[in-house]
Design a protein around this motif. Structure first.
Motif, PDB file in Angstrom:
ATOM      1  N   GLU A   1       5.099   7.489   1.840  1.00 31.09           N
ATOM      2  CA  GLU A   1       5.216   6.114   2.574  1.00 31.09           C
ATOM      3  C   GLU A   1       4.930   4.901   1.906  1.00 31.09           C
ATOM      4  O   GLU A   1       3.703   4.977   1.182  1.00 31.09           O
ATOM      5  CB  GLU A   1       4.127   6.097   3.498  1.00 31.09           C
ATOM      6  CG  GLU A   1       4.706   5.099   4.759  1.00 31.09           C
ATOM      7  CD  GLU A   1       3.550   5.905   5.821  1.00 31.09           C
ATOM      8  OE1 GLU A   1       3.451   6.645   6.713  1.00 31.09           O
ATOM      9  OE2 GLU A   1       3.401   5.068   6.124  1.00 31.09           O
TER      10      GLU A   1
ATOM     11  N   GLN B   1       4.494   0.422   2.257  1.00 31.14           N
ATOM     12  CA  GLN B   1       3.528  -0.767   3.914  1.00 31.14           C
ATOM     13  C   GLN B   1       3.711  -1.822   2.567  1.00 31.14           C
ATOM     14  O   GLN B   1       3.342  -1.559   1.621  1.00 31.14           O
ATOM     15  CB  GLN B   1       2.225  -0.211   4.594  1.00 31.14           C
ATOM     16  CG  GLN B   1       2.585   1.362   5.248  1.00 31.14           C
ATOM     17  CD  GLN B   1       1.086   1.102   6.309  1.00 31.14           C
ATOM     18  OE1 GLN B   1       0.020  -0.133   5.742  1.00 31.14           O
ATOM     19  NE2 GLN B   1       0.804   2.494   6.523  1.00 31.14           N
TER      20      GLN B   1
ATOM     21  N   ALA C   1       0.653  -0.971  -0.173  1.00 32.32           N
ATOM     22  CA  ALA C   1       0.195   0.106   0.561  1.00 32.32           C
ATOM     23  C   ALA C   1       0.432   1.409  -0.372  1.00 32.32           C
ATOM     24  O   ALA C   1       1.946   1.037   0.424  1.00 32.32           O
ATOM     25  CB  ALA C   1      -0.909   0.132   1.344  1.00 32.32           C
ATOM     26  N   ILE C   2       0.708   2.279  -0.407  1.00 33.40           N
ATOM     27  CA  ILE C   2       0.862   3.421  -0.217  1.00 33.40           C
ATOM     28  C   ILE C   2       0.505   4.744  -0.879  1.00 33.40           C
ATOM     29  O   ILE C   2      -0.433   5.107  -0.575  1.00 33.40           O
ATOM     30  CB  ILE C   2       1.757   2.949  -2.471  1.00 33.40           C
ATOM     31  CG1 ILE C   2       1.155   3.252  -2.909  1.00 33.40           C
ATOM     32  CG2 ILE C   2       3.440   2.601  -2.385  1.00 33.40           C
ATOM     33  CD1 ILE C   2       1.040   3.392  -4.611  1.00 33.40           C
ATOM     34  N   PHE C   3       1.126   5.703   0.095  1.00 34.48           N
ATOM     35  CA  PHE C   3       0.527   7.016   0.262  1.00 34.48           C
ATOM     36  C   PHE C   3       1.642   7.840   0.543  1.00 34.48           C
ATOM     37  O   PHE C   3       2.205   8.051   0.677  1.00 34.48           O
ATOM     38  CB  PHE C   3      -0.320   6.754   1.979  1.00 34.48           C
ATOM     39  CG  PHE C   3      -0.732   7.917   1.979  1.00 34.48           C
ATOM     40  CD1 PHE C   3      -2.369   8.383   1.835  1.00 34.48           C
ATOM     41  CD2 PHE C   3      -0.341   9.000   3.140  1.00 34.48           C
ATOM     42  CE1 PHE C   3      -3.394   9.457   1.949  1.00 34.48           C
ATOM     43  CE2 PHE C   3      -1.344   9.727   3.256  1.00 34.48           C
ATOM     44  CZ  PHE C   3      -3.138  10.487   2.766  1.00 34.48           C
TER      45      PHE C   3
ATOM     46  N   VAL D   1       1.015  11.138  -4.560  1.00 32.50           N
ATOM     47  CA  VAL D   1       1.436  10.422  -4.461  1.00 32.50           C
ATOM     48  C   VAL D   1       2.872  10.495  -4.869  1.00 32.50           C
ATOM     49  O   VAL D   1       2.490  10.982  -6.002  1.00 32.50           O
ATOM     50  CB  VAL D   1       1.015   8.629  -4.945  1.00 32.50           C
ATOM     51  CG1 VAL D   1       0.610   8.221  -5.442  1.00 32.50           C
ATOM     52  CG2 VAL D   1       2.056   7.546  -4.156  1.00 32.50           C
TER      53      VAL D   1
ATOM     54  N   CYS E   1      -4.791   8.668  -3.135  1.00 31.23           N
ATOM     55  CA  CYS E   1      -4.023   8.934  -3.871  1.00 31.23           C
ATOM     56  C   CYS E   1      -4.666  10.311  -4.621  1.00 31.23           C
ATOM     57  O   CYS E   1      -3.920  10.924  -4.842  1.00 31.23           O
ATOM     58  CB  CYS E   1      -3.510   7.757  -3.834  1.00 31.23           C
ATOM     59  SG  CYS E   1      -2.482   6.719  -3.046  1.00 31.23           S
TER      60      CYS E   1
END
Lengths: 286, 68
Positions: free
Chosen positions: A160, A162, A155-157, A196, A191
């Motif tokens: 960051e 994960q 997962a992306i934001f 992002v 996003c």
């Protein structure tokens, strides 16, 4: 089943794998006989698909219902300018074939939901989750558990990322052990709303492919039981320990979730929320 | 009182409940998971847990996106 020898082309193509003791001929054959299902051909799915294909994973399934949009090109490297408006599964298939014709691509042009998820997952060895919304996160978590498939989660934001891996049917814990309930609607920006950094999915998606291949080969230490957090803004990695929660409604001692549920209702949102976008003039002014 | 939060040193005036600390950061407790000294903390325990000297805290935000 008798093993077909590698063709001369394959010996050349996979030379750098074949010479690695941790992969070798047996490992490469394993990869060629493996099937991986990618959920999403977007930011995370793009690098994951390209590296899995290049590595010689024999069959790649791709679930995606979207068409390529200009705002995708900043990070979704499966797709190019010539693909604008085309279904992502089509441009993904072409990009994969261009890299490695050994790979069979299976296109699932559909919205994953409670009715189809178990059937879609069935023929695959590993599920790679690069989806973009909470209902699908919980759905893929539950379906992977019921089908006893390893689930590679990314997962992306903003800056960051994960990533982790669950083998929930083997007692490793699952997404619900970490996040038992979805956030209240509106509490977590998407996003599209928050932005992002374009390279971020390249890093997380590549690591998802890395971990998938390690899992298939049975080498090294996987991320099962650990969540890796990548903070690109200061270039640091952190790790959080995960374990099965005995009170987990899915994989705990007294589960209450015994089949797939209505995930949109569970999350209080619709899976296919229209992306919130600013008008070009507004964006340019930022 | 010194803590380590998300890998960074943080100084606090005194003991504080986990819930008060999180909400003080402007974080919705329903949108995170928290690891305290290597163990995930159940959300129901956020009010009763008090942070103390030397605690290592990881606040993991829920991220839905893969970004389509």
């Amino acid at each position: 089943m008798p093993l077909a020898p590698f063709t001369p082309d394959q010996v050349q193509r996979y030379a750098r794998h074949l010479i690695l003791p941790e992969v070798g001929g047996a490992g490469q054959r394993k990869l060629l006989n493996t099937s991986v299902l990618l959920l999403g051909a977007g930011g995370l799915g793009s690098p994951a698909a390209l590296y899995l294909a290049a590595a010689g994973v024999g069959r790649l399934g791709i679930v995606d219902f979207d068409d390529v949009d200009a705002s995708n090109l900043q990070r979704q490297i499966l797709h190019g300018v010539a693909d604008l408006g085309r279904p992502k599964v089509d441009s993904a298939e072409e990009a994969i074939r261009a890299i490695n014709p050994d790979v069979e691509v299976v296109k699932h042009s559909l919205h994953l939901n409670s009715e189809n998820a178990l059937d879609v997952f069935r023929p695959y060895d590993v599920i790679v989750d690069g989806t973009d919304n909470f209902p699908t996160r919980y759905l893929s978590n539950d379906a992977a558990f019921f089908r006893a498939k390893p689930l590679v989660h990314g997962a992306i934001f903003r800056f960051e990322g994960q990533m982790t891996m669950f083998e929930a049917a083997k007692g490793t814990g699952c997404y619900r052990c970490l996040f038992p309930t979805p956030p209240p609607p509106g509490a977590v920006a998407s996003c599209a709303e928050a932005g992002v950094f374009g390279v971020l999915p390249g890093i997380i998606g590549s690591m998802m492919a890395f971990e998938t291949i390690k899992l298939v080969l049975g080498i090294g230490e996987t991320l099962v039981g650990r969540l890796l957090i990548f903070e690109g803004y200061d270039m640091s990695f952190r790790r959080v320990n995960l374990r099965r929660d005995p009170r987990c409604p899915l994989c705990g001692d007294e589960p209450s979730v015994k089949g797939l549920i209505d995930y949109e209702n569970f999350c209080g949102v619709t899976a296919a929320e229209p992306s919130v976008s600013l008008a070009p003039a507004e964006l340019a002014a930022r | 009182m010194n803590l380590r939060v998300n890998g960074k040193d943080v100084e606090l005036p005194g003991p504080i409940s986990l819930l008060d600390y999180i909400t003080g950061l402007g974080v919705d407790p329903r949108a995170v998971a928290v690891e305290l000294n290597g163990e995930i903390v159940a959300r129901e325990s956020y009010t009763e847990l008090t942070l103390s000297e030397g605690d290592r805290l990881e606040i993991v935000r829920m991220v839905g996106g893969g970004c389509r």
